[in-house]
Design an enzyme around this catalytic site. Structure first.
Site, PDB file in Angstrom:
ATOM      1  N   ASP A   1       0.838  -1.203   0.000  1.00 32.03           N
ATOM      2  CA  ASP A   1       0.000   0.000   0.000  1.00 32.03           C
ATOM      3  C   ASP A   1       0.874   1.256   0.000  1.00 32.03           C
ATOM      4  O   ASP A   1       1.769   1.399   0.833  1.00 32.03           O
ATOM      5  CB  ASP A   1      -0.922  -0.021   1.226  1.00 32.03           C
ATOM      6  CG  ASP A   1      -2.208   0.728   0.979  1.00 32.03           C
ATOM      7  OD1 ASP A   1      -2.134   1.937   0.681  1.00 32.03           O
ATOM      8  OD2 ASP A   1      -3.282   0.108   1.078  1.00 32.03           O
TER       9      ASP A   1
ATOM     10  N   ASP B   1      -4.890  14.237   2.954  1.00 32.22           N
ATOM     11  CA  ASP B   1      -5.058  14.136   1.496  1.00 32.22           C
ATOM     12  C   ASP B   1      -4.681  15.459   0.834  1.00 32.22           C
ATOM     13  O   ASP B   1      -4.688  15.568  -0.397  1.00 32.22           O
ATOM     14  CB  ASP B   1      -6.503  13.788   1.136  1.00 32.22           C
ATOM     15  CG  ASP B   1      -6.919  12.442   1.719  1.00 32.22           C
ATOM     16  OD1 ASP B   1      -6.048  11.555   1.810  1.00 32.22           O
ATOM     17  OD2 ASP B   1      -8.090  12.285   2.100  1.00 32.22           O
TER      18      ASP B   1
ATOM     19  N   ARG C   1     -16.789   8.424   0.401  1.00 33.50           N
ATOM     20  CA  ARG C   1     -16.091   7.148   0.638  1.00 33.50           C
ATOM     21  C   ARG C   1     -16.500   6.557   1.988  1.00 33.50           C
ATOM     22  O   ARG C   1     -16.633   7.290   2.969  1.00 33.50           O
ATOM     23  CB  ARG C   1     -14.580   7.390   0.564  1.00 33.50           C
ATOM     24  CG  ARG C   1     -13.763   6.186   0.943  1.00 33.50           C
ATOM     25  CD  ARG C   1     -12.320   6.332   0.525  1.00 33.50           C
ATOM     26  NE  ARG C   1     -11.443   5.684   1.470  1.00 33.50           N
ATOM     27  CZ  ARG C   1     -10.130   5.579   1.327  1.00 33.50           C
ATOM     28  NH1 ARG C   1      -9.531   6.085   0.260  1.00 33.50           N
ATOM     29  NH2 ARG C   1      -9.404   4.990   2.232  1.00 33.50           N
TER      30      ARG C   1
ATOM     31  N   LYS D   1      -5.818  -1.900   7.114  1.00 34.96           N
ATOM     32  CA  LYS D   1      -6.046  -2.177   5.692  1.00 34.96           C
ATOM     33  C   LYS D   1      -6.879  -3.440   5.490  1.00 34.96           C
ATOM     34  O   LYS D   1      -6.988  -3.927   4.358  1.00 34.96           O
ATOM     35  CB  LYS D   1      -4.690  -2.328   4.964  1.00 34.96           C
ATOM     36  CG  LYS D   1      -3.804  -1.089   5.037  1.00 34.96           C
ATOM     37  CD  LYS D   1      -4.316   0.044   4.160  1.00 34.96           C
ATOM     38  CE  LYS D   1      -3.483   1.298   4.330  1.00 34.96           C
ATOM     39  NZ  LYS D   1      -3.984   2.435   3.559  1.00 34.96           N
TER      40      LYS D   1
ATOM     41  N   ASP E   1       1.933   3.274   3.116  1.00 34.87           N
ATOM     42  CA  ASP E   1       0.874   4.265   3.162  1.00 34.87           C
ATOM     43  C   ASP E   1       0.680   4.869   4.547  1.00 34.87           C
ATOM     44  O   ASP E   1       0.675   6.082   4.708  1.00 34.87           O
ATOM     45  CB  ASP E   1      -0.441   3.633   2.697  1.00 34.87           C
ATOM     46  CG  ASP E   1      -1.520   4.677   2.623  1.00 34.87           C
ATOM     47  OD1 ASP E   1      -1.363   5.600   1.801  1.00 34.87           O
ATOM     48  OD2 ASP E   1      -2.471   4.614   3.416  1.00 34.87           O
TER      49      ASP E   1
ATOM     50  N   HIS F   1       1.704   8.650   5.475  1.00 36.77           N
ATOM     51  CA  HIS F   1       0.785   9.729   5.877  1.00 36.77           C
ATOM     52  C   HIS F   1       1.267  10.519   7.092  1.00 36.77           C
ATOM     53  O   HIS F   1       0.729  11.573   7.390  1.00 36.77           O
ATOM     54  CB  HIS F   1      -0.598   9.153   6.206  1.00 36.77           C
ATOM     55  CG  HIS F   1      -1.437   8.853   5.004  1.00 36.77           C
ATOM     56  ND1 HIS F   1      -1.795   9.823   4.094  1.00 36.77           N
ATOM     57  CD2 HIS F   1      -2.016   7.707   4.576  1.00 36.77           C
ATOM     58  CE1 HIS F   1      -2.557   9.266   3.153  1.00 36.77           C
ATOM     59  NE2 HIS F   1      -2.697   7.981   3.415  1.00 36.77           N
TER      60      HIS F   1
ATOM     61  N   ASP G   1      -1.367  -0.128  -4.701  1.00 34.25           N
ATOM     62  CA  ASP G   1      -2.647   0.482  -5.080  1.00 34.25           C
ATOM     63  C   ASP G   1      -2.506   1.938  -5.490  1.00 34.25           C
ATOM     64  O   ASP G   1      -3.398   2.501  -6.128  1.00 34.25           O
ATOM     65  CB  ASP G   1      -3.661   0.333  -3.936  1.00 34.25           C
ATOM     66  CG  ASP G   1      -3.161   0.928  -2.620  1.00 34.25           C
ATOM     67  OD1 ASP G   1      -1.931   1.092  -2.451  1.00 34.25           O
ATOM     68  OD2 ASP G   1      -4.005   1.221  -1.761  1.00 34.25           O
ATOM     69  N   HIS G   2      -1.414   2.588  -5.084  1.00 34.35           N
ATOM     70  CA  HIS G   2      -1.126   3.997  -5.416  1.00 34.35           C
ATOM     71  C   HIS G   2       0.180   4.330  -4.731  1.00 34.35           C
ATOM     72  O   HIS G   2       0.650   3.563  -3.884  1.00 34.35           O
ATOM     73  CB  HIS G   2      -2.233   4.950  -4.906  1.00 34.35           C
ATOM     74  CG  HIS G   2      -2.501   4.778  -3.443  1.00 34.35           C
ATOM     75  ND1 HIS G   2      -1.680   5.316  -2.467  1.00 34.35           N
ATOM     76  CD2 HIS G   2      -3.445   4.073  -2.779  1.00 34.35           C
ATOM     77  CE1 HIS G   2      -2.134   4.953  -1.280  1.00 34.35           C
ATOM     78  NE2 HIS G   2      -3.200   4.180  -1.431  1.00 34.35           N
TER      79      HIS G   2
HETATM   80  O1  LIG Z   1      -8.140   7.545   4.674  1.00 35.92           O
HETATM   81  C1  LIG Z   1      -6.947   7.782   4.589  1.00 35.92           C
HETATM   82  O2  LIG Z   1      -6.122   7.378   5.422  1.00 35.92           O
HETATM   83  C2  LIG Z   1      -6.466   8.666   3.466  1.00 35.92           C
HETATM   84  O3  LIG Z   1      -7.427   9.662   3.207  1.00 35.92           O
HETATM   85  C3  LIG Z   1      -6.297   7.906   2.215  1.00 35.92           C
HETATM   86  O4  LIG Z   1      -5.537   6.755   2.405  1.00 35.92           O
HETATM   87  P1  LIG Z   1      -5.932   5.365   1.752  1.00 35.92           P
HETATM   88  O5  LIG Z   1      -6.706   5.680   0.518  1.00 35.92           O
HETATM   89  O6  LIG Z   1      -4.610   4.742   1.436  1.00 35.92           O
HETATM   90  O7  LIG Z   1      -6.693   4.604   2.743  1.00 35.92           O
HETATM   91 MN   LIG Z   2      -3.805   2.645  -0.175  1.00 32.01          MN
HETATM   92 MN   LIG Z   3      -3.389   6.382   2.250  1.00 33.01          MN
END
Ligand SMILES: O=C(O)[C@H](O)COP(=O)(O)O
Ligand SMILES: [Mn+2]
Ligand SMILES: [Mn+2]
Length: 550
Positions: A24, A167, A280, A355, A423, A427, A464-465
């Site tokens: 991730d 974000d 989301r 996750k 990820d 962050h 995934d990104h």
């Molecule tokens: O919800 C989060 O932590 C971020 O806005 C986006 O992160 P994620 O898409 O990798 O969960």
């Molecule tokens: Mn992700």
């Molecule tokens: Mn993220």
């Protein structure tokens, strides 16, 4: 239920499982500065890249169903694309269109919530992520709804602002708050009274996910609904004061309540209407449950107002949560998991709490349930509940322990896992911690490579990104941005970068071309998994990265 997939007679399935490993937030960066993935010591990843068929995949913008190529990828759209093998117009785009066409305001839910507030002389509340990140929400959607509410005679509206900094820029809250106060002032005439009522950092209140930390939701309930908490005259004052006192970046700022003469200006009361304006679902489901569930064991709500509650979208297509929503979600169907279940394939999905829903709920097209109880196991390793810069290794070793055991027992034909480190540590914006995160993952990759070889399976390493690959802010010309101390300005959000796709197949039989297809997006991983399991993917799936001989 879908039909079983057709077998490909020219592909002999391997002895061991196909294992899709999603790193991730790990992409290939554009800048040397701040690319923690490039700078970390990752001998195992490097070995895979140098010795196995590989390509890069697009993981942002239109390649994952977002409105434009300026939109970075995210976990929801990423795992949706990987798990359904095609690209669907996603929440961000669907909401934008529903507002542009007016369909949102013609819908029964919008009408019902507005009528409820007007008839009861009540308040229309908006709770959501207050930025233009377009991952969970967009401030333009909020503004459009407020304008429309005024047109339809709603006299009182209150906005409960979840500050982002995750974000979008890590200390950008006032860039949204200040112009928004002007916007509200422009609406406040003719007996209209629209105000910000409460707020706080998104990682401090309200937006927990997957039950990782219900205390966050409790604090959010107290802040938005009960109006309990530290009082300020304005959101601007709250943010400036709390920043000075705590030094926290926006996502972690403590909560605040806007009050006049000691009285909160916007508690949520019987007869009000509430819109949770995130499209989301992962981080919206818990607060939604607090509003909707009669039987609610997670914290004492003290008071539960009788309100009309709606989400921006349906967040869970299996359980139909929330009961009311403004815009229909993407109609993701015929996912990889469903096809494999119909084809009798045993499956393991595993990650840690942060996750877990990504490899189950998002991967299965925003549905929580399994397709086949007998064939599928979903395993969650509990995440730490501490700042991840303190534990950058997170749970990748524990996840690997379970996977290796599954390999040894040859229990599953298909395994998918997500390592959260790139990820979640990305962050935090703490560069050194991200280096450690990358190296922790790489140690596990070494164990995995060995196990795949022993079991005679196939490993697909991808993501995934991006995130860890872009840890410093750069300006449009590519110049590094610095802070007041002259140090690089940390970047906490995802990147627009492509992600790796490597296939390690120690028992390769010459049954596909080892030069992988180029120029594809992560949605191509759906067909890739199916082909490497020996199936012919459905015709409307995006092409696999491997060209299997037929
Ligand atoms: O919800 C989060 O932590 C971020 O806005 C986006 O992160 P994620 O898409 O990798 O969960
Ligand atoms: Mn992700
Ligand atoms: Mn993220």
């Amino acid at each position: 239920m879908v039909d079983a997939l057709k077998k490909n007679p020219s592909f002999k399935p391997r002895k061991g499982p196909v294992f899709l490993l999603i790193l991730d937030g790990v992409g290939f960066g554009k800048y040397e500065d701040g690319d923690a993935f490039r700078q970390a010591r990752t001998p195992n990843f490097d070995w895979l890249w140098n010795n196995c068929p590989h390509t890069t995949l697009k993981a942002h913008g239109t390649a994952v169903g977002l409105p434009s190529d300026a939109d970075m990828g995210n976990s929801e759209v990423g795992h949706n694309a990987i798990g359904c093998g095609r690209v669907f117009a996603q929440g961000a785009k669907l909401v934008e269109e529903a507002i542009r066409s007016g369909a949102m305001f013609e819908g029964a839910t919008w009408k019902k919530l507005v009528k409820n507030a007007v008839d009861n002389n009540g308040t229309l509340h908006f709770i959501g992520l207050f930025s233009d990140g377009n991952v969970h929400s967009h401030i333009d959607h909020l503004k459009a709804m407020l304008e429309q509410a005024k047109k339809e005679g709603v006299k009182r509206a209150r906005v409960h602002t979840l500050l982002d900094g995750r974000d979008v820029g890590e200390t950008s809250a006032l860039e949204y708050i200040d112009p928004f106060e002007d916007f509200l002032a422009s609406l406040n005439a003719d007996g209209v009274d629209y105000r910000i009522a409460s707020g706080g950092g998104r990682m401090f209140i309200t937006m927990d996910r997957y039950g990782a930390n219900w205390d966050m939701v409790k604090r959010g309930w107290e802040t938005h609904v009960l109006g309990e908490g530290r009082q300020f005259l304005s959101a601007h004052e709250a943010i400036e004061t709390l920043r000075k006192e705590t030094g926290a970046i926006d996502q972690d700022l403590p909560s605040f309540v806007i009050a006049e003469n000691g009285k909160p200006v916007g508690t949520i009361e019987d007869g009000d209407s509430v819109i949770f304006f995130n499209f989301r679902g992962d981080r919206a489901l818990e607060m939604t449950a607090a509003f909707e569930e009669d039987d609610f064991p997670y914290f004492e709500r003290k008071r539960r107002p009788k309100v009309e509650y709606a989400g921006m979208m349906e967040y869970d297509g299996d359980k139909h949560v929330p009961r009311q929503y403004l815009v229909s979600p993407p109609s993701i169907d015929r996912t990889v998991g469903e096809f494999l279940a119909a084809s009798g394939i045993t499956q393991l999905a595993i990650s840690e709490t942060q996750k877990f829903g990504h490899v189950t709920y998002f991967y299965n097209g925003n549905r929580t349930g399994k397709f086949n109880e007998e064939l599928e196991d979903y395993i969650e390793i509990p995440s730490d509940v501490v700042p991840f810069e303190w534990r950058p290794w997170m749970k990748c070793a524990e996840i690997t322990d379970v996977i290796l055991d599954a390999f040894a027992k040859n229990k599953y034909r298909y395994i998918r896992a997500n390592f959260a480190n790139g990820d979640m540590v990305g962050h935090t914006g703490v560069f050194e911690a991200v280096i450690c995160a990358m190296e922790a993952i790489d140690i596990q990759l070494g164990r995995i490579i060995k196990a795949v070889k022993e079991a005679g399976g196939i490993l697909i390493v991808t993501a995934d990104h991006g995130n860890s690959d872009d840890m410093y802010e750069h300006d449009k010309s590519g110049k590094l941005k610095t802070n007041e101390q002259g140090k690089p300005k940390a970047k906490t959000s995802h990147s627009l970068n492509p992600v790796p796709c490597i296939i390690y197949d120690p028992d390769y039989q010459g049954d596909y071309d080892t030069t992988l297809r180029e120029g594809l997006g992560i949605s191509s991983l759906g067909a890739t998994v199916m082909e490497l399991l020996g199936f012919i993917p459905p015709e409307d799936y995006d092409p696999s990265v491997v060209e299997v001989k037929k």
